[in-house]
Design a protein around this motif. Structure first.
Motif, PDB file in Angstrom:
ATOM      1  N   PRO A 119     -45.814  30.783  24.483  1.00  0.00           N
ATOM      2  CA  PRO A 119     -45.909  32.249  24.599  1.00  0.00           C
ATOM      3  C   PRO A 119     -45.345  32.939  23.361  1.00  0.00           C
ATOM      4  CG  PRO A 119     -44.997  31.259  26.598  1.00  0.00           C
ATOM      5  CD  PRO A 119     -45.028  30.172  25.576  1.00  0.00           C
ATOM      6  N   ARG A 120     -46.039  33.961  22.890  1.00  0.00           N
ATOM      7  CA  ARG A 120     -45.646  34.634  21.661  1.00  0.00           C
ATOM      8  C   ARG A 120     -45.644  36.140  21.861  1.00  0.00           C
ATOM      9  NH1 ARG A 120     -45.782  31.413  17.274  1.00  0.00           N
ATOM     10  NH2 ARG A 120     -45.722  33.260  15.979  1.00  0.00           N
ATOM     11  N   LYS A 121     -44.740  36.808  21.142  1.00  0.00           N
ATOM     12  CA  LYS A 121     -44.715  38.264  21.118  1.00  0.00           C
ATOM     13  C   LYS A 121     -45.363  38.809  19.850  1.00  0.00           C
ATOM     14  CE  LYS A 121     -40.557  38.790  23.955  1.00  0.00           C
ATOM     15  NZ  LYS A 121     -39.188  39.361  24.030  1.00  0.00           N
ATOM     16  N   ARG A 122     -45.512  37.927  18.859  1.00  0.00           N
ATOM     17  CA  ARG A 122     -46.169  38.319  17.607  1.00  0.00           C
ATOM     18  C   ARG A 122     -47.273  37.326  17.298  1.00  0.00           C
ATOM     19  NH1 ARG A 122     -41.508  39.181  13.200  1.00  0.00           N
ATOM     20  NH2 ARG A 122     -40.867  37.152  14.019  1.00  0.00           N
ATOM     21  N   ALA A 123     -48.196  37.751  16.461  1.00  0.00           N
ATOM     22  CA  ALA A 123     -49.327  36.894  16.110  1.00  0.00           C
ATOM     23  C   ALA A 123     -48.848  35.694  15.297  1.00  0.00           C
ATOM     24  CB  ALA A 123     -50.364  37.676  15.324  1.00  0.00           C
ATOM     25  N   VAL A 124     -49.640  34.618  15.343  1.00  0.00           N
ATOM     26  CA  VAL A 124     -49.328  33.431  14.542  1.00  0.00           C
ATOM     27  C   VAL A 124     -49.367  33.794  13.066  1.00  0.00           C
ATOM     28  CG1 VAL A 124     -50.089  31.120  13.918  1.00  0.00           C
ATOM     29  CG2 VAL A 124     -50.262  31.880  16.294  1.00  0.00           C
ATOM     30  N   GLY A 125     -48.324  33.420  12.344  1.00  0.00           N
ATOM     31  CA  GLY A 125     -48.239  33.740  10.926  1.00  0.00           C
ATOM     32  C   GLY A 125     -47.273  34.854  10.618  1.00  0.00           C
ATOM     33  N   ALA A 126     -46.867  35.580  11.640  1.00  0.00           N
ATOM     34  CA  ALA A 126     -45.894  36.650  11.426  1.00  0.00           C
ATOM     35  C   ALA A 126     -44.497  36.051  11.278  1.00  0.00           C
ATOM     36  CB  ALA A 126     -45.929  37.630  12.589  1.00  0.00           C
ATOM     37  N   GLY A 127     -43.601  36.823  10.734  1.00  0.00           N
ATOM     38  CA  GLY A 127     -42.228  36.364  10.585  1.00  0.00           C
ATOM     39  C   GLY A 127     -41.987  35.655   9.256  1.00  0.00           C
ATOM     40  N   ALA A 128     -40.829  35.024   9.163  1.00  0.00           N
ATOM     41  CA  ALA A 128     -40.433  34.358   7.916  1.00  0.00           C
ATOM     42  C   ALA A 128     -41.353  33.181   7.603  1.00  0.00           C
ATOM     43  CB  ALA A 128     -38.989  33.883   8.012  1.00  0.00           C
ATOM     44  N   LYS A 129     -41.567  32.967   6.334  1.00  0.00           N
ATOM     45  CA  LYS A 129     -42.410  31.862   5.885  1.00  0.00           C
ATOM     46  C   LYS A 129     -41.566  30.612   5.642  1.00  0.00           C
ATOM     47  CE  LYS A 129     -45.738  34.813   5.898  1.00  0.00           C
ATOM     48  NZ  LYS A 129     -46.662  34.836   7.047  1.00  0.00           N
ATOM     49  N   HIS A 130     -42.235  29.467   5.673  1.00  0.00           N
ATOM     50  CA  HIS A 130     -41.539  28.213   5.411  1.00  0.00           C
ATOM     51  C   HIS A 130     -41.064  28.166   3.964  1.00  0.00           C
ATOM     52  CE1 HIS A 130     -42.134  26.234   9.180  1.00  0.00           C
ATOM     53  NE2 HIS A 130     -43.443  26.351   9.144  1.00  0.00           N
ATOM     54  N   ARG A 131     -39.798  27.802   3.792  1.00  0.00           N
ATOM     55  CA  ARG A 131     -39.284  27.595   2.441  1.00  0.00           C
ATOM     56  C   ARG A 131     -39.567  26.183   1.957  1.00  0.00           C
ATOM     57  NH1 ARG A 131     -33.189  29.161   1.904  1.00  0.00           N
ATOM     58  NH2 ARG A 131     -33.726  28.613  -0.239  1.00  0.00           N
ATOM     59  N   LEU A 132     -39.874  25.295   2.884  1.00  0.00           N
ATOM     60  CA  LEU A 132     -40.156  23.905   2.546  1.00  0.00           C
ATOM     61  C   LEU A 132     -41.640  23.648   2.776  1.00  0.00           C
ATOM     62  CD1 LEU A 132     -38.379  21.496   1.595  1.00  0.00           C
ATOM     63  CD2 LEU A 132     -38.414  20.685   3.954  1.00  0.00           C
ATOM     64  N   VAL A 133     -42.414  23.624   1.693  1.00  0.00           N
ATOM     65  CA  VAL A 133     -43.855  23.420   1.812  1.00  0.00           C
ATOM     66  C   VAL A 133     -44.130  21.975   2.207  1.00  0.00           C
ATOM     67  CG1 VAL A 133     -44.366  25.236   0.159  1.00  0.00           C
ATOM     68  CG2 VAL A 133     -44.058  22.883  -0.647  1.00  0.00           C
ATOM     69  N   PHE A 134     -45.387  21.677   2.558  1.00  0.00           N
ATOM     70  CA  PHE A 134     -45.696  20.340   3.076  1.00  0.00           C
ATOM     71  C   PHE A 134     -45.376  19.249   2.068  1.00  0.00           C
ATOM     72  CE2 PHE A 134     -48.658  16.778   3.142  1.00  0.00           C
ATOM     73  CZ  PHE A 134     -48.287  16.200   4.344  1.00  0.00           C
TER      74      PHE A 134
END
Length: 310
Positions: free
Chosen positions: A46-61
């Protein structure tokens, strides 16, 4: 991590245990799987914001993969990796926990694009190629289970008298790793582990394959119609004739000289510090063993491919 530091890690095989070409193939193969699972995890709750919102990953793949490889190769702690990659320790722990199962699922590479993931596939490959397989068990030391745990004593190895888990390794006649089984507690006998993996049924009902093994597997030969070859039995307990001693020693050395290749394969696995002694959770050791076996076999295949040699 900056591009310059990342390039140094990728280009130096001593850091990750893998060549730059193999790491590039891992990024291309495992990257989409990680992104797919990551997105599925985000959309499944369950989410209150869309996927992708919020802080971004600092550690890329790519950095997640490199951190996992360095941890497996050198046993570097999560705290040290966190300082190196300039993130929190929990980020490194989460990254390794996500990448390690993906590496374990890859199986062992025998040629570019061809993988062996199960013991049945390995037996089929040996039968089709006419090669001889070699099996042996290897022990990996683990932390002592907590006091009061019901199965605490099952981790004590009768051979090393230490807390350990055991994995069965199967190589071809040249020592290339083809299969590494999930780990079992150290008290499990080698022959019992082989039976639990279904080796007897696969050899009895499958293609004609010769499997070399040490004395710990004596008894499998009779159950598989002679397809598992173990050292010769000693018929004289004492006062053996000189001619018999010479013959027995000659046969034993001949068998040992053929079987030694699996010891070389296990030695290459143990060069990865995560398998020299496992300091993490015991439930993760199976993924660790299979991940390292897959990475090692991939690098061995790359080294044998003339197009990749430099």
């Amino acid at each position: 991590m900056g591009n310059a530091a990342r390039a140094v890690i990728v280009s130096n095989r001593r850091i990750t245990g893998l060549s730059a070409d193999v790491i590039a193939e891992l990024v291309a193969e495992v990257g989409p799987l990680w992104h797919e699972r990551h997105q599925a995890k985000l959309t499944s709750r369950p989410r209150k914001r869309a996927v992708g919102a919020g802080a971004k990953h600092r550690l890329v793949f790519v950095d997640r993969l490199l951190a996992t490889l360095v941890h497996l190769r050198h046993g570097v702690t999560h705290d040290a990796l966190a300082c190196w990659f300039a993130v929190d320790r929990s980020t490194i722990t989460r990254a390794i926990g996500e990448i390690r199962p993906l590496l374990a699922e890859r199986g062992c590479t025998i040629s570019p694009g061809v993988r062996l993931r199960t013991l049945a596939e390995v037996i089929g490959h040996l039968g089709a190629s006419g090669q001889t397989g070699i099996i042996d068990g290897t022990e990996i030391r683990v932390r002592r289970p907590a006091a009061g745990r019901k199965d605490r004593d099952t981790f004590i190895s009768g051979k090393s008298k230490q807390n350990a888990v055991k994995s069965m390794v199967l190589t071809d006649q040249n020592g290339r790793v083809l299969f590494s089984s999930p780990a079992r507690p150290g008290s499990c006998a080698d022959i019992t582990h082989a039976r639990q993996l279904g080796l007897v049924k696969l050899l009895s009902d499958g293609p004609v394959v010769e499997i070399l093994a040490d004395a710990g597997y004596q008894g499998l030969g009779a159950q598989t119609g002679g397809r598992v070859v173990t050292p010769p039995h000693r018929k004289f307990k004492k006062d053996a004739p000189n001619w018999y001693e010479e013959m027995h020693e000659r046969q034993r050395k001949a068998h040992s000289s053929r079987r030694i290749r699996v010891e070389h394969g296990i030695a290459h696995l143990k060069n990865w510090r995560a398998l020299a002694r496992h300091l993490g959770r015991r439930e993760h050791i199976s993924d660790t063993v299979q991940a390292v076996a897959g990475l090692l076999s991939h690098q061995q295949t790359a080294d044998l491919n003339p197009r990749r040699q430099r």
